[in-house]
Structures are given as structure tokens and as C-alpha cells.
Scaffold this active site. Structure first.
Site, PDB file in Angstrom:
ATOM      1  N   ASN A   1     -10.731  -3.906  -0.916  1.00 21.67           N
ATOM      2  CA  ASN A   1     -10.776  -2.800  -1.939  1.00 21.67           C
ATOM      3  C   ASN A   1      -9.976  -3.386  -3.277  1.00 21.67           C
ATOM      4  O   ASN A   1      -8.828  -4.111  -2.845  1.00 21.67           O
ATOM      5  CB  ASN A   1      -9.976  -1.432  -1.203  1.00 21.67           C
ATOM      6  CG  ASN A   1     -10.855  -0.613  -0.575  1.00 21.67           C
ATOM      7  OD1 ASN A   1     -12.207  -0.723  -1.113  1.00 21.67           O
ATOM      8  ND2 ASN A   1     -10.408  -0.287   0.731  1.00 21.67           N
TER       9      ASN A   1
ATOM     10  N   TYR B   1     -14.138  10.760  -1.557  1.00 17.98           N
ATOM     11  CA  TYR B   1     -13.287  10.262  -2.184  1.00 17.98           C
ATOM     12  C   TYR B   1     -13.398  11.075  -3.663  1.00 17.98           C
ATOM     13  O   TYR B   1     -12.446  11.045  -4.574  1.00 17.98           O
ATOM     14  CB  TYR B   1     -13.390   8.697  -2.693  1.00 17.98           C
ATOM     15  CG  TYR B   1     -13.146   7.716  -1.557  1.00 17.98           C
ATOM     16  CD1 TYR B   1     -11.732   7.436  -1.577  1.00 17.98           C
ATOM     17  CD2 TYR B   1     -13.839   7.422  -0.666  1.00 17.98           C
ATOM     18  CE1 TYR B   1     -11.085   6.606  -0.572  1.00 17.98           C
ATOM     19  CE2 TYR B   1     -13.637   6.478   0.499  1.00 17.98           C
ATOM     20  CZ  TYR B   1     -12.282   6.118   0.452  1.00 17.98           C
ATOM     21  OH  TYR B   1     -11.591   5.328   1.349  1.00 17.98           O
TER      22      TYR B   1
ATOM     23  N   CYS C   1     -19.045  -1.432   1.671  1.00 20.93           N
ATOM     24  CA  CYS C   1     -18.074  -0.166   1.785  1.00 20.93           C
ATOM     25  C   CYS C   1     -18.809   0.521   3.136  1.00 20.93           C
ATOM     26  O   CYS C   1     -20.053   0.430   3.107  1.00 20.93           O
ATOM     27  CB  CYS C   1     -18.041   0.794   0.671  1.00 20.93           C
ATOM     28  SG  CYS C   1     -17.183   2.191   0.888  1.00 20.93           S
TER      29      CYS C   1
ATOM     30  N   ARG D   1       0.960  -1.216  -0.065  1.00 22.17           N
ATOM     31  CA  ARG D   1       0.056   0.118   0.049  1.00 22.17           C
ATOM     32  C   ARG D   1       0.897   1.208  -0.104  1.00 22.17           C
ATOM     33  O   ARG D   1       0.399   2.247  -0.767  1.00 22.17           O
ATOM     34  CB  ARG D   1      -0.940  -0.035   1.369  1.00 22.17           C
ATOM     35  CG  ARG D   1      -1.713   1.338   1.448  1.00 22.17           C
ATOM     36  CD  ARG D   1      -2.467   1.394   2.634  1.00 22.17           C
ATOM     37  NE  ARG D   1      -3.430   2.474   2.609  1.00 22.17           N
ATOM     38  CZ  ARG D   1      -4.446   2.837   3.598  1.00 22.17           C
ATOM     39  NH1 ARG D   1      -4.349   1.684   4.555  1.00 22.17           N
ATOM     40  NH2 ARG D   1      -5.063   3.799   3.464  1.00 22.17           N
TER      41      ARG D   1
END
Length: 421
Positions: free
Chosen positions: A144, A244, A164, A90
Site C-alpha cells: 500500500n 474504505y 488488493c 504506521r
């Protein structure tokens, strides 16, 4: 009822356990299996999970295993919350795109594609092994990028629903601002995973009074601050975008900010170290307050509600989930996966009707859906050209020079996870 959690060694798992314990009347679990190849983390998390169950008087058993097939055997539902490559992968996803001036994020842009390429093959293998063990088991995906992963699962014929926590987070925040119970709030939530808008905030259900204008009029500053977006933008849109959307509406500003501070992965890794030290304390029998900084707020409650609805005899509930479009958004293919309010029952998720959307929403939704289609193809079949085309199609990239550079970077940083690279 037997539930299995793949990725059960996550430091976030105690949040899930706390929800299972508190809401045991909603979802009566007899056996909970935490599955993870990281034995050291798994035992720490499993020990705390057992203490939480005992503390709250939950009669179910908690077991841990690194054996996936044994863990999912006979499970009624399997929750997926894995991270292929861990926080180290990540961290790379959030770093190398910045070299091209593109946002570094693990669920969208080039970093999101890298995560999809690593994740989809692993998830499909897990799902196939679940199907061999119990073809009637539901798979609940919290891994994800949820939209792409859920589409991969559904395309392969698995009984799957994506989940989510964005919608339930908004529900809780709006309820607090309006001083009502969260159960009274129904959101007109629509879009794709991590690309959604709240078109309405209704009191009492899908046909209730829309209080979104009241919310924005009386609490617009608080809503905008939470989104890290200008109040003027929220007022002009007349809806509440997911936070987002900031990666799209303020891309260059976000990139500048990301270049000035450590990655979110680095922050999470530091938190995880502290949390694991806490979990090792045999006296700890509640989720620590520090866990709230880990992310994923209200995931446990959303997961309990979804699992209970999927396995409940009779009746149904409404919940925002990721599922097949099937005509809900007429400008998208039926096999696209959207995130929207749906009626949930033992047969799965059934999207509620959605009003005609403004072109400013449909255009971006269609654009990102096209990217997700290309991303899934790259994840399933590999190949540099497929990766390049997906990156070129992404609205946060969209230039040949950037797509070429990002393709090279993605492949270089992910060779150990991509069998075809």
C-alpha cells in the site's frame, strides 16, 4: 517456476504460504524465496513456511535470504508486500493526522501520503534490480498504497500489476450470502484502489444475471453491517461501496472513533508479537487461527490466481486488479491507475468495459486521481511544496490551514525515510 516474496518476513506470509501449498496445481512453484532484512523474523516465518509445505505435501523448496539481488535472481514473478518503517511508522501515520481533525489511516489522507513517500522510492529500486536480473519477470504489488505504487511501477516501464483483497473479499461474502460457489460470482468492481464500488453482482461471468438487487433486498442488513455503514445509505446508493469509503462518507464520525481507541497499528503489533511466538514452535505446521485477525483475507488466493494467469500459456482469467486506465474510464487520463475487473493473460491486465458511471462516483474518482498524481510527483521528486499541494488536493483535507500543519507533521515524522527532507 521461481517466485520471490519481498517482505517475506511479514507475520502475514504464512497465509500466502498456505495458499501456495493448497493451490499448487494452479501455481506449480519449484522454488519460493522469502526476502527480508529482518533476519530474526525471517527465520521464524521461513521455518513455518517449510513445515506448511511439508505438511501439505508440496514438493517445492522454501529458502530465505536478506540479499535482495540473490533472492530475485532468475525469479519468474516477484511479490511485493513490504512496509517501510514497519508498524512504528504506521502507528505514526494513524496518529498525527488526528491532531488536525483529519482521519488517521495508512492508505488514504495524510497518513496514506506519508506511506507513499516512504514506499515509492524503495519499490522502484527493488523493481529496477528485478529488471536487471530478469526483465521478463512480473511484479505483483500488494504494498500500500497500491494504486500509487502500481502507477509508479508502470510509469517506470516495469511489468507490474497491483493487487488488493477487497474484491475477492466481497466475492466470498456475497457467495456465502447467496449460497453459491465463489467461482459463480463476478463483480462489476470499479474505481481506484480503496475507492471502489460493486455496481453489479453477476452469476456466471461478466455477462451473467445481475443479482445485486436481490442481494441488497434479502441481505442488505448484513452487507451494511459489514461495511459499518447505514442500511439506508446502501439502499439509496443502490451499489455496495468499499468499506474504505467510510473515510469519505462518515469522516468526522470515524475521526471521533479513532480518537477513542488504540491505532490499528498498535493492535497489529500486539498480534504480531503473539504470532511470532507461535511461529517459533517447531510443532506448528499450519497457519494459526489468530492469523485471521491480521487482515488481508483471501490475499493468498488472489495472488495465486493472478500469478498463474500472468504466467500461463494460453487462456485467460478475469480478476479485479490495479492497472492502467487506457480509456476504460473516459474521464481519467490513460496513464491513471484504476482498480477494475480485467482479463489477465501472459501479456498483462486488460480492463473489461465499464458502463457509464453516475457523477457521484466519477467526481470522487477524478478528485482522488488528481491527488494521486500529485502524490506520485512528491514521492518521485520530493519538496515541501509538492507535499503541501498533494495534501491540499486530497478531498479528506482540502483546507490551507490543515494542509500546512499536516505537511509539517509529515516531514517531521518521516525525516529518516525521506532523503530530500
Amino acid at each position: 517456476m521461481k517466485l520471490a516474496v519481498v517482505g517475506g518476513g511479514s507475520t502475514y506470509t504464512p497465509e500466502l504460504i498456505d495458499g501456495f501449498a493448497r493451490l499448487r496445481d494452479v501455481l506449480p512453484i519449484d522454488e519460493l524465496v522469502l526476502i527480508d532484512p529482518a533476519a530474526d523474523r525471517l527465520e521464524l516465518v521461513g521455518g513455518l513456511a517449510r513445515r506448511i509445505f511439508t505438511k501439505q505435501g508440496h514438493p517445492g523448496t522454501v529458502t530465505t535470504t536478506a540479499d535482495l539481488d540473490a533472492g530475485v535472481d532468475g525469479a519468474d514473478a516477484v511479490l511485493l508486500q513490504l512496509r517501510v518503517g514497519g508498524q512504528a511508522a504506521r502507528d505514526r501515520d494513524e496518529t498525527w493526522p488526528l491532531e488536525c481533525g483529519c482521519v488517521g489511516q495508512e492508505t488514504t489522507g495524510a497518513g496514506g501520503l506519508a506511506k507513499a513517500l516512504r514506499t515509492v522510492p524503495v519499490v522502484l529500486d527493488i523493481a529496477e534490480r528485478v529488471r536487471r536480473s530478469n526483465p521478463d519477470a512480473w511484479i505483483i504489488d500488494f504494498t500500500n498504497p497500491v494504486g500509487i505504487v502500481t502507477r509508479a511501477l508502470l510509469t517506470a516501464g516495469h511489468k507490474a500489476v497491483g493487487l488488493c483483497n477487497v474484491a475477492i473479499g466481497f466475492q466470498r461474502k456475497f457467495a456465502k450470502l447467496l449460497e453459491v460457489s465463489p467461482a459463480e460470482i463476478h463483480l462489476d468492481h470499479v474505481g481506484l484502489n480503496h475507492l471502489t464500488w460493486e455496481l453489479g453482482v453477476r452469476l456466471g461471468g461478466p455477462d451473467g444475471t445481475d443479482v445485486l438487487p436481490k442481494l441488497l433486498s434479502e441481505h442488505g442488513d448484513a452487507v451494511a453491517d459489514d461495511l459499518h455503514m447505514p442500511r439506508t445509505l446502501v439502499d439509496r446508493l443502490g451499489v455496495v461501496p468499499s468499506y474504505y469509503l467510510r473515510y469519505y462518507y462518515a469522516h468526522d464520525e470515524v475521526v471521533r472513533a479513532q480518537r477513542q481507541k488504540p491505532t490499528r497499528a498498535a493492535e497489529v503489533a500486539a498480534l504480531e508479537k503473539q504470532l511470532l511466538e507461535m511461529y517459533a514452535d517447531p510443532a506448528l505446521d499450519t497457519k494459526p487461527e489468530l492469523l485471521s485477525r491480521r487482515g488481508g483475507a483471501y490475499y493468498s488466493e488472489a495472488a495465486v490466481d493472478l500469478a498463474a494467469s500472468l504466467m500461463r500459456e494460453g487462456g485467460s482469467t478475469h480478476q479485479a486488479v490495479n492497472t492502467l486506465n487506457n480509456g476504460t474510464l473516459p474521464f481519467l487520463p490513460d496513464d491513471a491507475v484504476i482498480e477494475t475487473q480485467a482479463r489477465i493473460d501472459r501479456d498483462g491486465a486488460h480492463p473489461l468495459p465499464v458502463p457509464a458511471l453516475d457523477p457521484q462516483f466519477t467526481g470522487l474518482i477524478a478528485h482522488v486521481t488528481a491527488y494521486e498524481d500529485l502524490a506520485l510527483g512528491a514521492a518521485l521528486h520530493g519538496g515541501r511544496d509538492r507535499v503541501f499541494k498533494a495534501l491540499l488536493a486530497h478531498p479528506l483535507i482540502g483546507q490551507i490551514e490543515y494542509a500546512e500543519q499536516l505537511t509539517d507533521q509529515l516531514l517531521a515524522h518521516n525525516k529518516e525515510h525521506l532523503a530530500w527532507a
